[in-house]
Design a protein around this motif. Structure first.
Motif, mmCIF file in Angstrom:
data_model
loop_
_atom_site.group_PDB
_atom_site.id
_atom_site.type_symbol
_atom_site.label_atom_id
_atom_site.label_comp_id
_atom_site.label_asym_id
_atom_site.label_seq_id
_atom_site.Cartn_x
_atom_site.Cartn_y
_atom_site.Cartn_z
ATOM 1 N N CYS A 1 33.146 42.949 29.373
ATOM 2 C CA CYS A 1 33.891 42.506 28.203
ATOM 3 C C CYS A 1 33.107 41.374 27.544
ATOM 4 O O CYS A 1 32.780 40.388 28.189
ATOM 5 C CB CYS A 1 35.265 42.004 28.646
ATOM 6 S SG CYS A 1 36.198 41.264 27.300
ATOM 7 N N CYS B 1 36.974 35.757 28.853
ATOM 8 C CA CYS B 1 37.490 36.840 29.699
ATOM 9 C C CYS B 1 36.498 37.183 30.804
ATOM 10 O O CYS B 1 36.767 37.023 31.985
ATOM 11 C CB CYS B 1 37.790 38.081 28.856
ATOM 12 S SG CYS B 1 38.238 39.511 29.843
ATOM 13 N N CYS C 1 39.014 46.483 27.221
ATOM 14 C CA CYS C 1 38.973 45.659 28.431
ATOM 15 C C CYS C 1 40.342 45.676 29.107
ATOM 16 O O CYS C 1 41.367 45.568 28.433
ATOM 17 C CB CYS C 1 38.592 44.241 28.054
ATOM 18 S SG CYS C 1 38.838 43.020 29.353
ATOM 19 N N ASN D 1 41.681 43.386 30.774
ATOM 20 C CA ASN D 1 42.322 42.072 30.707
ATOM 21 C C ASN D 1 42.755 41.718 29.298
ATOM 22 O O ASN D 1 43.813 41.143 29.096
ATOM 23 C CB ASN D 1 41.368 40.979 31.201
ATOM 24 C CG ASN D 1 41.036 41.139 32.663
ATOM 25 O OD1 ASN D 1 41.756 41.811 33.404
ATOM 26 N ND2 ASN D 1 39.940 40.554 33.089
ATOM 27 N N CYS D 2 41.897 42.010 28.296
ATOM 28 C CA CYS D 2 42.177 41.473 26.963
ATOM 29 C C CYS D 2 42.032 42.508 25.840
ATOM 30 O O CYS D 2 42.138 42.167 24.674
ATOM 31 C CB CYS D 2 41.275 40.268 26.690
ATOM 32 S SG CYS D 2 39.555 40.695 26.397
HETATM 33 ZN ZN ZN Z 1 38.276 41.083 28.277
#
Ligand code: ZN
Length: 570
Positions: free
Chosen positions: A224, A229, A394, A396-397
């Motif tokens: 990412c 992140c 991604c 996570n984000c």
């Molecule tokens: Zn990310």
């Protein structure tokens, strides 16, 4: 040292059997010579690089409380039988017998030996935590050893094993090693990235690989780009949220449609005017448990590591055309899940969510439309088996991820109690209660790091060593050996730098300057000092930086200080 007396057998030609640049350059620059397939002699220059990397590794291991030991290369089969790995390790394990017919192996790794050592010597919580490591030759009987030091059958590794009371202790040891590895590869001057990895055959829970980024890398890293992140994973392991439609469409009746010659997703997309996200791709595999079908969306690829886990199999190979026809009754390109029998079916999460999908009809030149998962076919498992690529969000984000190629040079593993339980390595706590010791293992491929360093640092003229791991820092080249002033000046510079602790060579061979310059670039010394009549007439010598090509003209009395500054800055 003097080039005339050092064994640096450089070659002008690229060796025929060397496929990758690091292998080619290490042979051409006189670093290594092959003894057998995947087994090499290290000549003086290469051995100096090995020793430098080992020293950096050793300092960082010691800084984290590691204790250096040396375990045997030859390991008794009994320990491997006790851990259960003697039978499952396969043909990569070098096996041998002693004169009494007892079985041994050449160590590819040392979990068994060290767990045996520790179970004999550690009995109390007071002796934990313990970090033990060695730097040693390892052996792996690769089916096809290639790429020089990148994939040898004999190679040098640092392996450290951590022993802790509990998971929290393991976390501390793991983080120490993670930090140490970051320092090691930074100090080596390499561009690298730690990534989440698959635990593979060694087994365990958490694991990270340290990847040196290089175009020629065998591994794909997905990461990412958003800060802070930082999600990064080996593509074998990478995850990304599924792309699911907002809801289900009204299911329409299944229909057969004629699709002559449409075998690929692109062809079916064009023939039926549907997006690839409507197509169900059915890929057949052969495993030791029989046939299996993997279903992914038309615009996705199967991640075979995830599939292997989902199927819980050791062997996974794409089925050949004959096996596909036998299983489906149709040639390759027309397989589909409807009516498919006699195999394990694994469906990707995204496939399960498609309404009115298109898939092969298990019939030549025919597809089905309006296929609805659950209504028209069932499965044994529905899970994530997608290969994550560039552009996927991604986990996570949600930022679109990027891709890079990498060479794995190190790996940190949380083993937990996998080995301590089977080998009964336990300690007693304060109350006298017995617990299995919680373990981690942490490897660095020292010889592989050399290859990776070259893959990341070279140009058309040869290797460009990062200063910290260069075999020598400086080479002094008198342009003409017949010119007394040049030779005197070169010798004096060589002596002064040597006395100053600089790792310096003098090319005192009676060769043409072109040969000396070519060899210097090929070997990749970070700094070259040229003593020639033209600059000497102005009372100066030339200092050339291998990486940038930058040339500085300096007086002899300025030179030592300048060289010292460059070296101490690294
Ligand atoms: Zn990310």
């Amino acid at each position: 040292m003097r080039v005339s007396q050092l064994l640096i057998p450089t070659l002008r030609e690229t060796p025929a059997d060397a496929e990758v640049i690091s292998h080619q350059l290490m042979v051409r620059a006189g670093f290594i010579r092959k003894a057998a397939a995947g087994v090499y002699n290290f000549l003086p220059l290469a051995w100096r690089v090995v020793k430098k990397i080992e020293q950096i590794v050793r300092e960082e291991m010691d800084r984290q409380g590691g204790q250096e030991i040396m375990m045997p290369i030859i390991q008794p089969a009994e320990l491997w039988q006790e851990s259960g790995r003697w039978d499952v390790y396969g043909p990569e394990l070098f096996r041998l017998k002693d004169r009494h017919g007892r079985d041994f192996c050449l160590g590819p790794t040392h979990e068994e030996i060290i767990t045996d050592l520790v179970r004999g010597e550690v009995s109390s919580y007071k002796q934990l935590p313990l970090l033990l490591y060695q730097i040693q030759n390892k052996y792996r009987d690769e089916r096809r050893p290639r790429f020089g030091l990148m994939r040898g059958r004999e190679f040098i590794m640092k392996d450290l094993y951590s022993f802790d009371r509990d998971e929290q202790g393991l976390d501390v040891s793991y983080n120490k090693m993670y930090a140490a590895y970051t320092n090691i590869f930074s100090r080596c001057g390499l561009v690298f990235r730690p990534v989440e990895a698959d635990s593979g055959a060694i087994g365990g829970n958490d694991t990270h690989e340290f990847m040196v980024l290089a175009e020629s890398g065998e591994a794909t890293v997905v990461y990412c780009p958003a800060e802070p992140c930082g999600y990064a994973a080996n593509s074998e392991r990478a995850i990304s949220p599924p792309d699911l439609p907002a809801g289900r469409e009204e299911p329409a009746p299944v229909q057969e449609v004629s699709t002559p010659g449409s075998r690929t997703v692109e062809q079916v997309t064009a023939a039926l005017k549907v997006g690839p996200d409507r197509i169900i791709k059915t890929i057949l595999y052969e495993t030791e448990k029989g046939m299996a079908a993997a279903l992914v969306r038309g615009d996705r690829e199967v991640n075979e590591i995830k599939l292997q886990k989902a199927l819980d199999v050791l062997r996974l190979e794409i089925a050949g055309p004959e096996a596909v026809t036998k299983a489906t009754g149709a040639p390759v390109g027309f397989a589909g899940p409807v009516g498919l029998k006699g195999m394990t079916v694994v469906v990707d999460t995204e496939v399960e969510a498609i309404s009115n999908a298109v898939c092969g009809a298990n019939k030549n030149d025919t597809h089905l439309i309006n296929v609805n998962p659950g209504r028209d076919f069932s499965w044994h498992k529905c899970t994530d088996i997608r290969l994550v690529r560039q552009g996927f969000p991604c986990p996570n984000c949600s930022t679109p991820m990027e891709e890079a190629r990498g060479i794995e040079v190190g790996q940190v593993f949380k083993l937990g109690t996998k080995y301590s339980k089977v080998l009964n390595a336990v300690y007693l706590d304060e109350k006298g209660i017995s617990h299995p010791i919680v373990m981690g293992c942490y490897g660095i491929g020292v010889t592989r790091t050399i290859a990776a360093a070259i893959e990341q640092n070279y140009d058309q003229n040869g290797i460009i060593w990062p200063l910290a791991i260069a075999p020598f820092h400086v080479i002094v080249i008198p342009v003409s050996n017949k010119d007394e002033l040049q030779m005197e000046t070169a010798e004096r510079i060589y002596r002064t730098l040597s006395e100053d602790g600089v790792e310096v060579l003098i090319d005192d061979r009676n060769e043409r300057p072109g040969v000396k310059f070519k060899d210097a670039d090929l070997v990749g010394y970070p700094l070259r000092i040229t003593v020639g009549s033209k600059t000497l007439a102005e009372g100066k010598v030339e200092l050339r930086h291998r990486r940038s090509g930058l040339v500085e003209l300096l007086r002899e009395d300025e030179l030592t200080g300048r060289v010292r500054d460059i070296i101490s800055a690294c």
